[in-house]
Design a protein around this motif. Structure first.
Motif, PDB file in Angstrom:
ATOM      1  N   ALA A  87       1.092  -1.110   0.547  1.00 50.85           N
ATOM      2  CA  ALA A  87       0.755  -0.013  -0.002  1.00 50.85           C
ATOM      3  C   ALA A  87       0.625   1.244   0.095  1.00 50.85           C
ATOM      4  O   ALA A  87       0.473   2.251  -0.786  1.00 50.85           O
ATOM      5  CB  ALA A  87      -1.128  -0.058   1.288  1.00 50.85           C
ATOM      6  N   VAL A  88       1.935   1.251   0.554  1.00 50.92           N
ATOM      7  CA  VAL A  88       2.978   2.163   0.870  1.00 50.92           C
ATOM      8  C   VAL A  88       3.219   2.230  -0.734  1.00 50.92           C
ATOM      9  O   VAL A  88       3.751   3.659  -0.509  1.00 50.92           O
ATOM     10  CB  VAL A  88       3.594   2.189   1.762  1.00 50.92           C
ATOM     11  N   MET A  89       4.135   1.610  -1.476  1.00 51.50           N
ATOM     12  CA  MET A  89       4.116   1.742  -2.846  1.00 51.50           C
ATOM     13  C   MET A  89       3.036   2.156  -3.489  1.00 51.50           C
ATOM     14  O   MET A  89       2.866   3.316  -5.102  1.00 51.50           O
ATOM     15  CB  MET A  89       4.476   0.145  -3.527  1.00 51.50           C
ATOM     16  N   TYR A  90       1.906   1.824  -3.549  1.00 57.59           N
ATOM     17  CA  TYR A  90       0.760   1.578  -4.467  1.00 57.59           C
ATOM     18  C   TYR A  90       0.047   2.934  -4.773  1.00 57.59           C
ATOM     19  O   TYR A  90      -0.139   3.481  -5.303  1.00 57.59           O
ATOM     20  CB  TYR A  90      -0.326   0.476  -4.202  1.00 57.59           C
ATOM     21  N   VAL A  91      -0.094   3.297  -3.231  1.00 55.43           N
ATOM     22  CA  VAL A  91      -1.352   4.402  -3.402  1.00 55.43           C
ATOM     23  C   VAL A  91      -0.539   5.548  -3.113  1.00 55.43           C
ATOM     24  O   VAL A  91      -1.501   6.844  -4.368  1.00 55.43           O
ATOM     25  CB  VAL A  91      -1.613   4.751  -1.764  1.00 55.43           C
ATOM     26  N   PRO A  92       0.373   6.094  -2.666  1.00 52.99           N
ATOM     27  CA  PRO A  92       1.521   7.333  -3.346  1.00 52.99           C
ATOM     28  C   PRO A  92       1.630   7.198  -5.456  1.00 52.99           C
ATOM     29  O   PRO A  92       1.259   8.865  -5.986  1.00 52.99           O
ATOM     30  CB  PRO A  92       2.801   7.786  -2.958  1.00 52.99           C
ATOM     31  N   LEU A  93       2.141   6.576  -5.373  1.00 51.66           N
ATOM     32  CA  LEU A  93       2.166   6.289  -7.010  1.00 51.66           C
ATOM     33  C   LEU A  93       0.886   6.957  -7.758  1.00 51.66           C
ATOM     34  O   LEU A  93       1.081   7.053  -9.351  1.00 51.66           O
ATOM     35  CB  LEU A  93       2.982   4.837  -7.865  1.00 51.66           C
TER      36      LEU A  93
END
Length: 301
Positions: A87-93
């Motif tokens: 989620a830390v990778m996916y949401v901001p990207l």
């Protein structure tokens, strides 16, 4: 003394159509479907989490035993860590890509509908088809590694390397697949920003970056919050991409919470424990959404 009769005008059909009651009538079928297929099963899952429900249909009430088991389950915490990292990778990207493409589309004068359709096309693509395509692209002799080989970087183990590499590769696929929906939401928010505000900022000498940072982002805060919530939910519910591309591997490097729920429910047929994982997942997402709301409100004040 004379009295003048006042003519009573009946509302037109357009005025009657604006009655909230008519709106409720049109919404009622979808509301009934939501209650039957969403709300009732959710309540059933909560009740099932307090049982040892099995495939045969037999069950008995066991209280909070499933939750005690979950707290002491190392696999659950490993899966939670994997899901949080993803989620830390996916949401901001996703937010960056969606906001960037929405901003560019907002300033496109000709062919806006064509570009919007092309950018939205991956969203309506099957997750299975997208996963198969990206597996080929990520292979050692695939398209991406072929391009990297051309510049001397060598083959990169996108789906077989470290956990960060695997989850990052999966996040890229999910962003490519899903950013179109958030892009349209953000594009609608950009269209609601008054033009006179932008014109006044231009007359005051504000450049594009100053207008984006001082005007666009603050006015888009409610829309951004909505996008963050729906994309966070999507991140915690990721399953299709993992199932097709890695199967939870390598060495459970991509073994997320929903994949664990799937295994417990449809591989080991322990539906009570699977329901416990689902309820816990809902609580985690709800708490994270509240934190996101608090942070955005604090920035607003």
């Amino acid at each position: 003394m004379t009295y003048q009769r006042t003519a009573v005008t009946r509302p037109t059909w357009r005025q009657r159509a604006r009655d909230p009651g008519w709106g409720l009538i049109f919404v009622l079928p979808m509301l009934v479907l939501f209650v039957i297929f969403r709300f009732v099963p959710s309540l059933g899952a909560v009740g099932m989490s307090f049982t040892d429900y099995r495939l045969s249909g037999d069950f008995s009430f066991i209280g909070v035993e499933n939750y005690s088991r979950l707290i002491n389950d190392d696999l659950f915490f490993d899966s939670l860590r994997v899901t949080l990292l993803y989620a830390v990778m996916y949401v901001p990207l996703t937010l960056v890509v969606s906001l960037g493409t929405a901003t560019m589309l907002h300033h496109v004068v000709r062919g806006r509908g064509l570009f919007r359709g092309l950018l939205f096309l991956p969203y309506v693509t099957s997750f299975v088809m997208a996963g198969i395509i990206w597996i080929w692209m990520y292979q050692s002799d695939g398209l991406i590694n072929g391009l990297l080989d051309g510049v001397g970087l060598g083959p990169v183990p996108f789906l077989t390397g470290s956990q960060t590499m695997v989850l990052g590769s999966l996040a890229v696929v999910s962003v490519w697949k899903s950013f179109g929906y958030s892009m349209l939401i953000l594009l609608a928010g950009l269209k609601n920003i008054p033009e006179d505000v932008m014109e006044a900022a231009t007359l005051d000498g504000a450049g594009p970056w100053a207008k984006f940072r001082r005007i666009t982002l603050p006015l888009l805060r409610p829309v951004i919050f909505f996008v963050l919530v729906i994309e966070t939910i999507a991140a915690f519910q990721v399953f299709d991409t993992i199932y097709v591309m890695t199967g939870g591997g390598p060495a459970r490097a991509s073994y997320g919470l929903v994949y664990m729920l799937y295994d417990q429910g449809f591989r080991f047929f322990d539906f009570g424990y699977a329901a416990t994982i689902g309820v816990t997942l809902f609580v985690v997402v709800f708490v994270i959404s509240l934190v996101q709301r608090y942070v955005l409100d604090r920035e607003n004040t």
